[in-house]
Enzyme design. Structure first.
Site, mmCIF file in Angstrom:
data_model
loop_
_atom_site.group_PDB
_atom_site.id
_atom_site.type_symbol
_atom_site.label_atom_id
_atom_site.label_comp_id
_atom_site.label_asym_id
_atom_site.label_seq_id
_atom_site.Cartn_x
_atom_site.Cartn_y
_atom_site.Cartn_z
ATOM 1 N N ASP A 400 18.370 -17.790 -87.764
ATOM 2 C CA ASP A 400 18.283 -18.029 -86.329
ATOM 3 C C ASP A 400 18.772 -19.452 -86.065
ATOM 4 O O ASP A 400 18.881 -20.267 -86.996
ATOM 5 C CB ASP A 400 16.827 -17.840 -85.884
ATOM 6 C CG ASP A 400 16.648 -18.077 -84.401
ATOM 7 O OD1 ASP A 400 17.547 -17.703 -83.627
ATOM 8 O OD2 ASP A 400 15.618 -18.654 -84.016
ATOM 9 N N LYS A 568 17.544 -18.964 -61.295
ATOM 10 C CA LYS A 568 18.170 -19.720 -62.368
ATOM 11 C C LYS A 568 18.411 -18.772 -63.534
ATOM 12 O O LYS A 568 17.643 -17.823 -63.742
ATOM 13 C CB LYS A 568 17.304 -20.899 -62.818
ATOM 14 C CG LYS A 568 16.001 -20.502 -63.488
ATOM 15 C CD LYS A 568 15.196 -21.721 -63.897
ATOM 16 C CE LYS A 568 13.891 -21.304 -64.584
ATOM 17 N NZ LYS A 568 13.053 -22.450 -64.950
#
Length: 1193
Positions: A400, A568
């Site tokens: 990751d 957003k």
């Protein structure tokens, strides 16, 4: 109440054995018991006092090796075929079974204790109109229970009411999901009105209809019917077993799921059992040894038949056959007799020793102070003891990005507002000025609620805000309103925020410093202090984030009555939903995003939309209908969100920085030198991940090319992959070379292997999530794998947790290589479980990854030590152990084989029975454990200085089928020497008085002594790293052998046990003869000298990388780390993937908030000096060379 719903639920409960839907009624045990739901008692134990012995033995004998030795023990109990006492096999088997049984018993006793402790906990249950203190095990579905502060949640409960305003409760879910931040839950208003009124609660008869028991911790779907009205239930109204009530005086809950039906217990299933490649190889080798044993027994059986035919009749006068047994039957019995005699070729102690070595190496990982993170008091942890040697064979690492390579601690650095960029500093000539720790920072002392730790350097942005610029103020107003952050104010003016993701917390904190302070919230309002003035907005709806939307919105009403939607999200989804009038501003903002990308920043775009009052009334009604729907709730809500989130006006963009963890570039460089390929699987945008790739040395300027696959169709993806492959390897065939074979036990498992193709130079590959979805389809996945494996680095962007696991499984299936996945968040769990080795990093995203991992630590940089030091050592120790173990047992057993030709194939043993019993369990056990626990070919610093030492483990060069054959040949050679040299030397030897030296007991003792001398010396030759423990174990075993032998052949033992120890003085008399010592020396010399000579010649002619480094280690000092040049960063576009988990949106809109508002307010704009703390620059270290400096927590 006898409603149609109740009757329908009753029919559902009895009509299906598998529960399709749960129906229950509060305070009605008779109704609920009719469905036979599980009570609240749990049972995690496996045995009781009566079932332990039979069940445990049954489980142990399911293992092939244990069943084999039990079969041998049964054979030894048959007098007609056994020439050995049953104790030779029985002792070892009993020891192995006992050790395992004791371990299992201790584990199960602990489980019993935990079960009793949990089941006997007390809780207040509402029964017959009053609260009664009952044990947890007696709680039933449909009961109403009362919980107090700091009490564990008894079962999965529907929250009814609480002591807090707005019926809130705060729960700690650390034992459930590992997250330490408090979660907020809130009851429905209709049940919250019940309060703590016992009479009202006792009269409550609401009915719940919900999903059946399942293991989804983050979702719950159901409805509550009260007085004919239906109310929607979701996960925010449910308290799960395993949580703890915090900061709440009391609450009442309705039991929905109990005991084994709770989500906690539903998630307690066993994880997939991982086995190492050596485990699989051992199964095959043991099967081959079975075949080898059967072949030897067959040869000796044939020899017995021939001998009985030609010579046996001569001896029948002295050794008559038993009645009914003729020559063919005798030969058949001899076969099984030799199975018993030669069974030591597969010793039972092998598996016990393997587990002990793995356990010891796991402790070394746990105790490694160089993998201890002082700042968080977090040591490395081996959460499994069965995979250590696999750490030395890793070929592919899947990592990751956020929180794993980076710190996941976000700082607000730059922004773009109405087409103007803020955050950079320029000199008088217009050149950008580098910001350092000495650069003057913005003074936020005018804001009494500012965060003193917040740093910003562009004074022009503060001037715009304080000057009243409407666009700038609207920008920060959006940041202070559009979020699901929970505020906490322990002291007046000291704000802290509980955010679902670090990004969101950084943005709200930025708005706070620029004068738009998010102060508090209620379910219907948000209170913001705007430039010193308190403004209360009415919160009408939160359109929360999810993995598909990649955005969130809030709808608020200002005090002036103006309705506004603030949104957003990731730029790709926001730009698609903007009003056409924003096109020009969008172009300018895109340029700013490109600039921010050059610094590897995470960006998102802000937009707003004014709403009409009439439209909002209609939309709210449809929103309520969708939110209470039992079927298709999420789909209906998504449609409504899409409808309202369009034609928005662009405000600007934000850029936050997620800095790399210390030592990441050096770690990646070291792992790359070890020929480990690193793939990054991240939810971030392509540009962000690409720039992080350059920052941490995965992508390098000297690479020949970095390919980007971003097509939106399957054909486009295929073309881009093929073009990249053709450029890397023009001569490669169009179709991949796939080799099909069979492996595994009995060769039943089919495998397909895609061959590696040689590539000249280093390449990188970047592929987007939507392109990856096409590439993972059946007709394209081999093309993806083939192209990706030609590259040194692969970065997959915008990937889902499922795609992460699919990529790992693709490599596992077609490359037959050992894989490792490393991550820190819940979205990495599927990848961690799919890989051969899962590593969890205890970071900012909770502990889910750690709880699912095989190994864990606090920083990515410790991965190089885990693999290049502990992994490599564990692999070397395990291959040495297996090789030496097979060698010493082949040597031991084959001596019996040669002796058969001199005893008429009668299955007579050449060794003493006690020696056979003690050989593996006593005489040779400790030295090999000492070697395989402490041996090092080179020390840790040289291992890290020369990562190329790791390569042989990837190719499994040290222990494979060829190596096994070499150990067999070596054992065969030594057994010939050990048998025939003593036989030849003692055949006609006489003592000083003219009597024969040799007798069977003396010959057996001589062979035994020669054998131990050879195998112990061979172990000394194989040992690279000597410790006091090794010396002690070898000396103890050698002295112990002579002490035990002299004792067993002594007069005293004969007098006490005449039938067991009849051979008086055999050891003493044998050792008194000089020829015996000469024979031992000659045998030892002929066995060891060829090995030493061969190794010397081999090292001179064909030295391995290990030989070269060990020679270098002996002759040179370890060089200091070379100075590193500053890394160049490619300037490309970056974006923010908005990749946190689902927020608190539904929680907030359903009357939930974090903490009660304080009634006192401090003056906001008092001119006082704020203490600003200096940020320390980030220093990378080569962990291989420098010890970690102490850090204060």
């Amino acid at each position: 109440m006898g409603t149609v719903l109740s009757y329908f639920c009753h029919l559902c409960g009895h009509g299906n054995k598998e529960e399709k839907e749960r129906c229950l009624r509060a305070n009605d045990r008779t109704f609920n018991l009719s469905f036979r739901y599980a009570n609240n008692a749990i049972k995690t134990s496996k045995y009781n006092i009566f079932t332990f012995l039979p069940l445990n033995l049954f489980e142990q004998f399911k293992r092939l090796a244990n069943a084999y030795f039990l079969f041998l023990l049964i054979l030894q109990l048959i007098p007609q075929i056994s020439s050995l006492s049953w104790i030779t096999t029985g002792f070892a088997l009993i020891v192995v079974l006992s050790i395992t049984a004791v371990k299992d018993a201790i584990d199960d006793i602990n489980r019993h204790k935990c079960d009793r402790q949990v089941n006997n906990r007390k809780v207040d249950v509402l029964m017959d109109g009053q609260l009664k203190n009952e044990k947890w095990m007696n709680v039933q579905v449909g009961d109403i229970v009362k919980l107090g502060n700091n009490e564990f949640v008894t079962a999965d409960l529907l929250l009814l009411s609480s002591s807090e305003p707005f019926n809130l409760v705060y729960v700690d879910t650390a034992e459930l999901d590992g997250e330490t931040n408090l979660k907020v839950k809130q009851a429905l208003t209709v049940t919250g009105e019940l309060g703590d009124n016992i009479e009202a609660l006792a009269a409550f008869n609401g009915e719940v209809r919900c999903e059946p028991p399942n293991n989804r911790l983050d979702k719950f779907k159901g409805t509550l019917t009260v007085n004919g009205e239906r109310y929607a239930l979701d996960n925010d109204k449910v308290l799960l077993r395993g949580c703890t009530l915090r900061n709440t005086e009391w609450c009442f809950g309705l039991v929905i799921f109990g005991g084994p039906d709770t989500k906690l217990m539903q998630n307690s299933g066993k994880s997939m059992f991982k086995r190492t490649s050596i485990d699989h190889l051992m199964n095959i080798l043991v099967l081959c040894i079975f075949g080898f044993l059967a072949s030897m027994c067959s040869i000796l059986t044939i020899g017995n038949a021939i001998w009985e035919t030609n010579e046996g009749s001569v001896f029948t006068m002295f050794l008559p056959r038993e009645p009914g047994i003729d020559a063919p039957l005798a030969s058949f019995l001899i076969f099984w007799s030799y199975v018993i005699v030669l069974n030591t070729v597969i010793p039972s102690s092998l598996y016990v020793s393997v587990e002990l070595i793995r356990l010891g190496n796991s402790f070394f990982i746990n105790w490694d102070r160089k993998m201890y993170y002082l700042k968080k008091d977090t040591p490395a942890q081996a959460r499994t003891t069965t995979l250590n040697e696999e750490l030395g064979q890793i070929k592919y690492i899947f990592s990751d990005k956020t929180g794993t390579l980076t710190q996941n601690i976000m700082t607000f650095n730059k922004c773009s507002i109405n087409g103007k960029a803020y955050g950079d500093l320029y000199d008088f000539s217009g050149q950008r000025v580098e910001i350092t720790e000495r650069t003057e920072r913005v003074d936020f002392s005018w804001n009494n609620l500012a965060d003193p730790k917040f740093n910003f350097h562009d004074h022009s942005l503060v001037e715009m805000v304080r000057g009243g610029n409407p666009e700038t103020q609207e920008f920060f107003r959006l940041l202070s309103l559009c979020h699901t952050v929970m505020p906490e104010e322990k002291k007046e003016g000291e704000l802290s925020y509980q955010a679902q993701s670090p990004d969101e917390g950084a943005l709200v904190n930025a708005a706070r410093n620029f004068g738009f302070v998010f102060r508090s919230r209620t379910p219907e309002t948000i209170t913001v202090v705007e430039m010193g003035k308190q403004v209360i907005y009415e919160l009408l709806a939160i359109l929360d984030f999810n993995n598909m939307r990649k955005r969130m919105s809030v709808i608020v009403r200002s005090p002036e009555g103006k309705l506004t939607l603030y949104c957003k999200g990731a730029d790709t989804v926001i730009f698609e939903r903007l009003h056409p009038s924003c096109n020009k501003l969008m172009e300018v903002t895109t340029d700013h995003l490109n600039e921010y990308a050059g610094d590897g920043l995470r960006t998102l775009v802000l937009a707003y939309k004014d709403l009409n009052e009439n439209y909002m009334i209609d939309w709210k009604q449809r929103h309520h209908e969708a939110s209470v729907a039992m079927e298709g709730r999420e789909e209906k809500l998504d449609e409504l969100y899409e409808e309202i989130e369009k034609d928005m006006m662009l405000l600007g963009a934000t850029a936050v920085e997620d800095k790399l963890q210390d030592g990441v570039p050096q770690t990646i460089e070291q792992l790359t030198k070890a020929d480990i390929k690193i793939w990054v699987l991240t939810g971030d945008k392509q540009e962000t991940a690409e720039n992080i790739g350059y920052s941490c040395n995965m992508l390098r300027e000297e690479m020949k090319d970095v390919f980007v696959v971003s097509a939106n169709t399957a054909e486009g993806v295929k073309e881009e992959l093929q073009n990249a492959r053709r450029k890397m390897c023009p001569e490669a065939a169009e179709e991949p070379s796939v080799i099909k074979s069979r492996v595994g036990l009995f060769w039943l498992k089919k495998t397909e292997t895609v061959q590696d193709e040689k590539v000249d130079g280093d390449y990188g590959l970047i592929i987007n999530g939507h392109s990856l979805a096409f590439a993972l389809e059946k007709n394209l996945r081999l093309e993806l794998l083939r192209t990706a494996c030609m590259c040194q680095t692969v970065i997959c962007c915008r990937v889902t947790p499922l795609q992460k696991a699919q990529v790992v499984q693709l490599v596992k299936k077609y490359k037959q290589a050992v894989t490792l996945a490393i991550g820190d968040g819940a979205n990495d769990v599927s990848m961690i479980k799919a890989a051969h080795i899962g590593v969890g990093i205890s970071g900012q995203e909770g502990m889910q990854a750690v709880l699912s991992s095989d190994f864990s630590f606090a920083q990515f940089r410790y991965l190089q030590r885990l693999l290049l030091v502990h992994g490599r050592w564990s692999y070397i120790r395990m291959y040495k152990f297996l090789g030496y173990f097979f060698y010493k047992n082949f040597t031991f057993t084959l001596v019996q084989f040669w002796y058969a030709f001199f005893c008429g194939f009668s299955a007579k043993t050449v060794y003493d029975e006690w020696f056979i019993t003690f050989y593996n369990m006593v005489y040779t056990a400790l030295p090999v454990l000492g070697m395989c626990l402490f041996d090092q070919d080179v020390n840790d610093r040289w291992s890290l200085q020369h990562p190329e030492l790791y390569a042989p483990g990837q190719k499994n060069q040290y222990f494979n089928k060829k190596a096994f054959v070499r150990y067999l040949i070596h054992g065969c050679y030594c057994s010939l020497i050990i048998f025939f040299i003593p036989w030849a030397s003692m055949n006609d030897a006489v003592r000083n008085d003219g009597k024969d030296i040799v007798s069977h007991p003396s010959f057996a003792f001589l062979l035994q002594t020669c054998l131990l001398a050879v195998v112990h010396t061979q172990l000394c030759v194989d040992t690279y790293y000597w410790t006091a423990v090794n010396h002690f174990f070898v000396l103890l075993s050698t002295i112990g052998y002579f002490a035990i032998s002299v004792t067993m052949y002594s007069n005293g033992m004969f007098y006490v046990f005449p039938s067991s120890f009849p051979l008086i003085g055999a050891a003493r008399n044998t050792l008194n003869q000089p020829i015996v010592w000469l024979t031992i020396f000659l045998t030892f010399l002929l066995c060891i000298l060829p090995v030493v000579a061969f190794r010397f010649i081999f090292i001179q002619l064909r030295p391995t990388i290990n030989d070269k480094v060990r020679y270098k280690m002996r002759t040179e000092e370890l060089p200091a780390p070379a100075p590193r040049l500053p890394l160049r960063r490619r300037s490309t576009r970056s974006g923010y993937a908005f990749s946190h988990s689902q927020g608190y949106g539904d929680l907030v809109t359903s009357r939930k908030f974090l903490i009660k508002r304080s009634t006192k307010r401090a003056p906001l704009f008092t001119q006082t000096d704020s203490s600003i703390f200096q940020n320390q620059p980030q220093h990378y270290r080569t962990i291989a060379e420098e010890p970690e400096e102490p850090q204060s927590p």
